[in-house]
Design an enzyme around this catalytic site. Structure first.
Site, PDB file in Angstrom:
ATOM      1  N   HIS A   1      -7.285  -6.384  -0.097  1.00 24.67           N
ATOM      2  CA  HIS A   1      -6.121  -5.505   0.270  1.00 24.67           C
ATOM      3  C   HIS A   1      -4.780  -5.389   1.065  1.00 24.67           C
ATOM      4  O   HIS A   1      -4.054  -5.778   0.546  1.00 24.67           O
ATOM      5  CB  HIS A   1      -6.839  -3.673   0.378  1.00 24.67           C
ATOM      6  CG  HIS A   1      -5.340  -2.713   0.764  1.00 24.67           C
ATOM      7  ND1 HIS A   1      -4.929  -2.847  -0.102  1.00 24.67           N
ATOM      8  CD2 HIS A   1      -4.788  -1.693   1.190  1.00 24.67           C
ATOM      9  CE1 HIS A   1      -4.082  -1.763  -0.270  1.00 24.67           C
ATOM     10  NE2 HIS A   1      -3.718  -1.227   0.773  1.00 24.67           N
TER      11      HIS A   1
ATOM     12  N   GLU B   1      -1.490  14.297  13.295  1.00 25.71           N
ATOM     13  CA  GLU B   1      -1.400  15.646  13.034  1.00 25.71           C
ATOM     14  C   GLU B   1      -0.659  15.287  11.856  1.00 25.71           C
ATOM     15  O   GLU B   1      -1.770  15.944  10.412  1.00 25.71           O
ATOM     16  CB  GLU B   1      -0.516  16.462  13.782  1.00 25.71           C
ATOM     17  CG  GLU B   1      -1.745  16.888  15.430  1.00 25.71           C
ATOM     18  CD  GLU B   1      -1.897  15.282  15.563  1.00 25.71           C
ATOM     19  OE1 GLU B   1      -0.592  14.501  15.627  1.00 25.71           O
ATOM     20  OE2 GLU B   1      -3.091  15.821  16.725  1.00 25.71           O
TER      21      GLU B   1
ATOM     22  N   SER C   1       0.922  -0.847   0.259  1.00 26.28           N
ATOM     23  CA  SER C   1      -0.019   0.082  -0.038  1.00 26.28           C
ATOM     24  C   SER C   1       1.283   1.669  -0.130  1.00 26.28           C
ATOM     25  O   SER C   1       1.582   1.344  -0.768  1.00 26.28           O
ATOM     26  CB  SER C   1      -1.189  -0.677   1.074  1.00 26.28           C
ATOM     27  OG  SER C   1      -1.780   1.080   1.190  1.00 26.28           O
TER      28      SER C   1
END
Length: 256
Positions: A236, A176, A84
Site C-alpha cells: 500500500h 478523537e 489512500s
C-alpha cells in the site's frame, strides 16, 4: 478552513494529499524531485499535521477544504494527487469540481467502500500512548507495541508525536475525531456524473485496496478516461517502497 501546505518549485502545479494518519512530510522526498519541473504543493488535510482540528471529518468537507486552498493559491489547471484517504479526497474533489483540475492521480485506493476494521489495532495503539506521562518517544513506542506489531508502522505513526513548549507530548493528528469517524474514512465515493478528464490510478501488486472488480468496473464507471498501473512487489505504501517508479509514472502522466 486554512489548510497547512508547503510549496516549492515552479511550473505546472501538482497538489499532493497524504493518507490517513499521515502528513505532507510523507511525500517530501518525491515532492522535491517533482519540484525540479513543477510547482508542487504538499498539503496537510484537516485533523492531520499542522492543519486545523475539527470534530467533523468527511470527504465532502475535505473536498471543500481543498477547493478553498485552490482559490487561495489561484491555481490554474493543476494535477491533483492523493494516496489512500487522500486519494478518496482527490476523487471526491475531481467529481465535485472537475473544471478546477487538469488531471487526477490516485495512489492505491478505489472509489468503492474500504473496510476500516484493520485500523482497529492502530487506533488501539495510538490510544495506548498515555500522553500526560510519556517522557520519551521510545516510551511511546513501547506503549504502542502492545497493539501494533510492525516497527515500521509504529515509526510512521510516531512522526505525529511532538513536544509542546512545556515539553509535554501531544499528537498532531486529531485522534478523537478520526476515531469517531473511522467508518466515514472507508465510505464509498459516488457521483451522478463521471470525471471525464485524464486519471491515473496506481496500485501495489501486493495490496488489495484496488481489486480486479475495481479495475474493470468501479473505476471506469466514475473515471472513464482512466488508466490503472500496477507496481509489482510493493504494498500500500507505494511512494515509500517504490519512489522511483512512482516518480516516473506521475511524470509521464503529467507530460502526456
Amino acid at each position: 478552513m486554512q489548510l497547512h501546505y508547503r510549496e516549492q518549485g515552479q511550473g505546472a502545479p501538482l497538489v499532493i494529499l497524504h493518507g490517513l494518519f499521515g502528513t505532507l512530510d510523507n511525500w517530501q522526498t518525491l515532492a522535491k524531485r517533482w519540484a525540479e519541473h513543477h510547482c508542487v504543493i504538499a498539503v496537510d488535510l484537516r485533523n492531520h499535521g499542522r492543519s486545523p482540528h475539527t470534530p467533523e471529518h468527511t470527504y465532502e468537507l475535505m473536498s471543500e477544504d481543498v477547493r478553498e486552498l485552490f482559490v487561495q493559491l489561484q491555481l490554474e489547471a493543476p494535477t491533483l494527487l492523493g494516496h489512500s484517504m487522500g486519494g478518496k479526497v482527490a476523487m471526491r474533489f475531481a467529481l465535485d469540481y472537475p473544471d478546477l483540475l487538469a488531471r487526477l492521480v490516485v495512489m492505491d485506493i478505489a472509489p468503492s467502500f474500504s473496510d476500516m476494521l484493520h485500523q482497529d489495532s492502530i487506533l488501539a495503539g495510538l490510544h495506548a500512548v498515555d500522553l500526560p506521562h510519556v517522557e520519551s518517544r521510545q516510551q511511546a513506542d513501547e506503549m504502542m507495541a502492545q497493539h501494533i506489531r510492525h516497527d515500521s508502522v509504529r515509526q510512521f505513526l510516531l512522526k505525529n508525536l511532538y513536544r509542546r513548549e512545556d515539553h509535554s507530548f501531544a499528537w498532531r493528528l486529531n485522534l478523537e475525531a478520526l476515531t469517531a469517524h473511522m467508518a466515514l474514512v472507508g465510505a464509498e465515493i459516488k457521483a451522478p456524473q463521471p470525471f471525464l478528464k485524464p486519471a491515473l490510478f496506481v496500485r501495489g501488486g501486493k495490496s488489495d485496496y484496488i481489486t480486479t472488480e475495481d479495475k474493470l468496473h468501479v473505476i471506469p464507471a466514475l473515471f472513464p478516461n482512466s488508466q490503472v498501473e500496477t507496481i509489482p512487489e510493493v504494498g500500500h505504501w507505494l511512494h515509500a517502497e517504490a519512489p522511483d517508479k512512482v516518480f516516473e509514472l506521475v511524470n509521464a502522466f503529467m507530460q502526456g
